[in-house]
Motif scaffolding. Structure first.
Motif, PDB file in Angstrom:
ATOM      1  N   ASP A  17       0.854  -1.186   0.000  1.00 46.15           N
ATOM      2  CA  ASP A  17       0.000   0.000   0.000  1.00 46.15           C
ATOM      3  C   ASP A  17       0.893   1.240   0.000  1.00 46.15           C
ATOM      4  OD1 ASP A  17      -1.684   2.136   0.562  1.00 46.15           O
ATOM      5  OD2 ASP A  17      -2.867   1.027   2.067  1.00 46.15           O
ATOM      6  N   ASP A  18       1.074   1.831  -1.190  1.00 42.76           N
ATOM      7  CA  ASP A  18       1.981   2.969  -1.334  1.00 42.76           C
ATOM      8  C   ASP A  18       1.592   4.154  -0.458  1.00 42.76           C
ATOM      9  OD1 ASP A  18       3.464   1.526  -3.153  1.00 42.76           O
ATOM     10  OD2 ASP A  18       2.579   2.497  -4.920  1.00 42.76           O
ATOM     11  N   GLU A  19       0.304   4.407  -0.348  1.00 40.49           N
ATOM     12  CA  GLU A  19      -0.152   5.537   0.467  1.00 40.49           C
ATOM     13  C   GLU A  19       0.158   5.301   1.946  1.00 40.49           C
ATOM     14  OE1 GLU A  19      -4.266   7.904   1.512  1.00 40.49           O
ATOM     15  OE2 GLU A  19      -4.080   6.947  -0.449  1.00 40.49           O
ATOM     16  N   ALA A  20      -0.084   4.083   2.416  1.00 37.69           N
ATOM     17  CA  ALA A  20       0.222   3.748   3.814  1.00 37.69           C
ATOM     18  C   ALA A  20       1.728   3.834   4.058  1.00 37.69           C
ATOM     19  CB  ALA A  20      -0.290   2.356   4.164  1.00 37.69           C
ATOM     20  N   ASP A  22       3.880   5.764   2.416  1.00 36.33           N
ATOM     21  CA  ASP A  22       4.234   7.183   2.429  1.00 36.33           C
ATOM     22  C   ASP A  22       3.873   7.829   3.766  1.00 36.33           C
ATOM     23  OD1 ASP A  22       5.231   7.053  -0.142  1.00 36.33           O
ATOM     24  OD2 ASP A  22       3.433   7.914  -1.073  1.00 36.33           O
ATOM     25  N   ASP A  23       2.681   7.511   4.270  1.00 39.04           N
ATOM     26  CA  ASP A  23       2.253   8.053   5.568  1.00 39.04           C
ATOM     27  C   ASP A  23       3.180   7.580   6.686  1.00 39.04           C
ATOM     28  OD1 ASP A  23       0.153   9.325   4.295  1.00 39.04           O
ATOM     29  OD2 ASP A  23      -1.374   7.863   4.925  1.00 39.04           O
ATOM     30  N   SER A  54      12.451   7.076  -0.903  1.00 33.94           N
ATOM     31  CA  SER A  54      11.689   7.576   0.248  1.00 33.94           C
ATOM     32  C   SER A  54      12.611   7.791   1.439  1.00 33.94           C
ATOM     33  CB  SER A  54      10.556   6.614   0.611  1.00 33.94           C
ATOM     34  OG  SER A  54       9.590   6.576  -0.410  1.00 33.94           O
TER      35      SER A  54
END
Length: 167
Positions: A17-20, A22-23, A54
């Protein structure tokens, strides 16, 4: 913040999950601390460009001078060639005054994005260097200029020449 939370955030970084992810990077970077810093340095060694980038972005935000040498090592790693622009970008928030030769080598031999990022640092920061460094940089530039790669041609040899001449 409890260690369990840090471990959970670190695990999220490796999720699909890229968004998770990043968060999680954002939260861990905000937490800071030695444990997080060491974790980011370890990620510079991964063969996964998104994780490596990242981590480099977080190191850019932290601006801890101890990250300079690990960032340079990751930039210079042959497997990262052509995928190391973000690593060079991360150097911009660090004191690079002793990295003139390293940055010139990036401009001469790395990929397009890395070249641009290094040129930005060369233009923005002041450097400490020896006459021997200048001679070596100019010698290497003469070799590279004779047969420039496509990225150097696109960037513009005159721009690079001006920077070299100012040394």
């Amino acid at each position: 913040m409890p260690t369990a939370r840090v471990a959970a955030l670190q695990a999220l970084i490796f999720s699909d999950d890229d968004e998770a992810a990043d968060d999680a990077f954002e939260e861990l970077t905000a937490l800071g601390g030695e444990e997080m810093f060491q974790f980011l340095l370890q990620l510079l060694e991964t063969d996964k460009p998104l994780l490596r980038n990242s981590a480099a972005s977080s190191l850019r935000d932290l601006a801890d001078q101890r990250a300079v040498q690990p960032l340079l090592a990751a930039i210079q790693k042959p497997a990262n060639h052509g995928r190391n622009g973000t690593l060079v970008y991360a150097l911009a928030t660090h004191d690079c005054r002793h990295l003139l030769k390293d940055l010139c080598l990036i401009v001469f031999y790395q990929g397009y994005e890395a070249k641009h990022m290094a040129l930005d640092i060369l233009e923005e920061q002041e450097f400490v260097y020896s006459e021997e460094d200048v001679k070596e940089i100019r010698r290497l530039w003469e070799q590279v200029r004779q047969k420039p790669d496509r990225a150097l041609q696109e960037i513009g040899l005159n721009w690079i020449e001006e920077i070299i001449e100012e040394l």
